[in-house]
Design a protein around this motif. Structure first.
Motif, PDB file in Angstrom:
ATOM      1  N   ARG A   1       0.801  -1.217   0.000  1.00 22.71           N
ATOM      2  CA  ARG A   1       0.000   0.000   0.000  1.00 22.71           C
ATOM      3  C   ARG A   1       0.841   1.277   0.000  1.00 22.71           C
ATOM      4  NH1 ARG A   1      -5.270  -0.414   1.513  1.00 22.71           N
ATOM      5  NH2 ARG A   1      -5.327   1.695   0.640  1.00 22.71           N
ATOM      6  N   LEU A   2       2.088   1.191   0.460  1.00 19.86           N
ATOM      7  CA  LEU A   2       2.907   2.392   0.630  1.00 19.86           C
ATOM      8  C   LEU A   2       4.017   2.537  -0.413  1.00 19.86           C
ATOM      9  CD1 LEU A   2       3.306   2.344   4.534  1.00 19.86           C
ATOM     10  CD2 LEU A   2       1.576   3.522   3.169  1.00 19.86           C
TER      11      LEU A   2
ATOM     12  N   TRP B   1      -1.383   5.328   0.067  1.00 14.61           N
ATOM     13  CA  TRP B   1      -2.425   4.466   0.643  1.00 14.61           C
ATOM     14  C   TRP B   1      -3.765   4.715  -0.063  1.00 14.61           C
ATOM     15  CZ3 TRP B   1      -1.842   0.853   4.604  1.00 14.61           C
ATOM     16  CH2 TRP B   1      -3.036   0.316   5.115  1.00 14.61           C
TER      17      TRP B   1
END
Length: 267
Positions: free
Chosen positions: A174-175, A194
């Protein structure tokens, strides 16, 4: 005579209700299966696009990449050989820090060539880190700190390691979008990454997991062969370049999909 008729009507009413519930549940199940099937097809298609795009870009820019990455890769291999000599703690820390800087140079160079083309970096690569590379390194260290915090999950008995692995991979997927964005001089944060990966979670998970796992397994198998540890050292820069290329293509795909969504909303 009235009682049997009443019973028959009640039975028919219950049967109709039951059959109605059955039909509704079947339709709902079919819709769920159809939705999951279409979602899996989209993820599979997106991953194929990312994989094919990475292979095509690396193939098209292979000579540019070899020349631009030659010195950073040689520096990385030399640092790896020094680490094999088991130096003291201070030298180990210095080698580790320099290794991170060299990996940043390799990653930023690959991102820029894949996303922006050959003219985005000097012909022989980036010799000294600029503000862009230090910013990249800062985010990389921030992600490492987050991984360390998540690492506290391993203290949980029995399932701690599994929980840590799942949480770490999820955070990484997600990052990680911040890194190609920073490499091409786009302002971004972990929060923005995100948010932008919200609808691409499974794709990003595949991108950040598959190649490192395959190369990690291969490196482990190579390490079992006597005197083959140097080959494992060589494999990592190759895996890093390929993973970065895939991350670049995932960033491009997500950016393009955002552009399509923005255009459809304005229309």
């Amino acid at each position: 005579q009235g009682r049997p008729l009443l019973f028959a009507l009640q039975f028919k009413s219950h049967y109709v209700k039951f059959y109605g519930y059955y039909l509704v549940s079947k339709i709902r199940s079919c819709l769920i299966v159809s939705t999951l099937h279409s979602l899996l097809l989209r993820i599979k298609m997106d991953f194929k696009k990312v994989l094919a795009g990475a292979i095509f870009s690396l193939s098209q820019q292979r000579l540019v990449l070899v020349r631009a990455l030659l010195l950073p890769v040689v520096a990385y291999l030399l640092l790896g050989l020094v680490s094999y000599l088991e130096p003291d703690i201070m030298l180990q820390a210095l080698v580790g820090l320099l290794g991170m800087v060299v990996e940043v140079l390799i990653a930023v160079t690959t991102h820029r060539i894949v996303l922006l083309g050959a003219g985005s970096v000097p012909p022989w690569g980036i010799f000294f880190p600029s503000a862009r590379e230090w910013w990249f390194l800062l985010y990389l260290m921030g992600l490492s700190v987050l991984m360390g915090v998540v690492g506290m999950l391993v203290t949980i008995p029995v399932i701690g390691v599994v929980l840590w692995l799942v949480a770490a991979l999820y955070l990484l997927s997600r990052l990680s979008l911040v890194f190609p964005a920073i490499a091409v001089d786009q302002r971004i944060s972990f929060a923005a990454s995100w948010r932008r990966t919200q609808h691409h979670q499974k794709l990003m998970l595949l991108v950040v997991v598959i190649v490192p796992v395959l190369v990690g397994t291969l490196s482990y198998l190579v390490g079992l062969v006597p005197y083959a540890s140097v080959l494992g050292l060589v494999l990592w820069p190759v895996a890093l370049v390929f993973t970065v290329a895939m991350l670049s293509m995932a960033y491009l795909l997500i950016t393009q999909s955002e552009g399509v969504e923005d255009n459809s909303q304005t229309q």
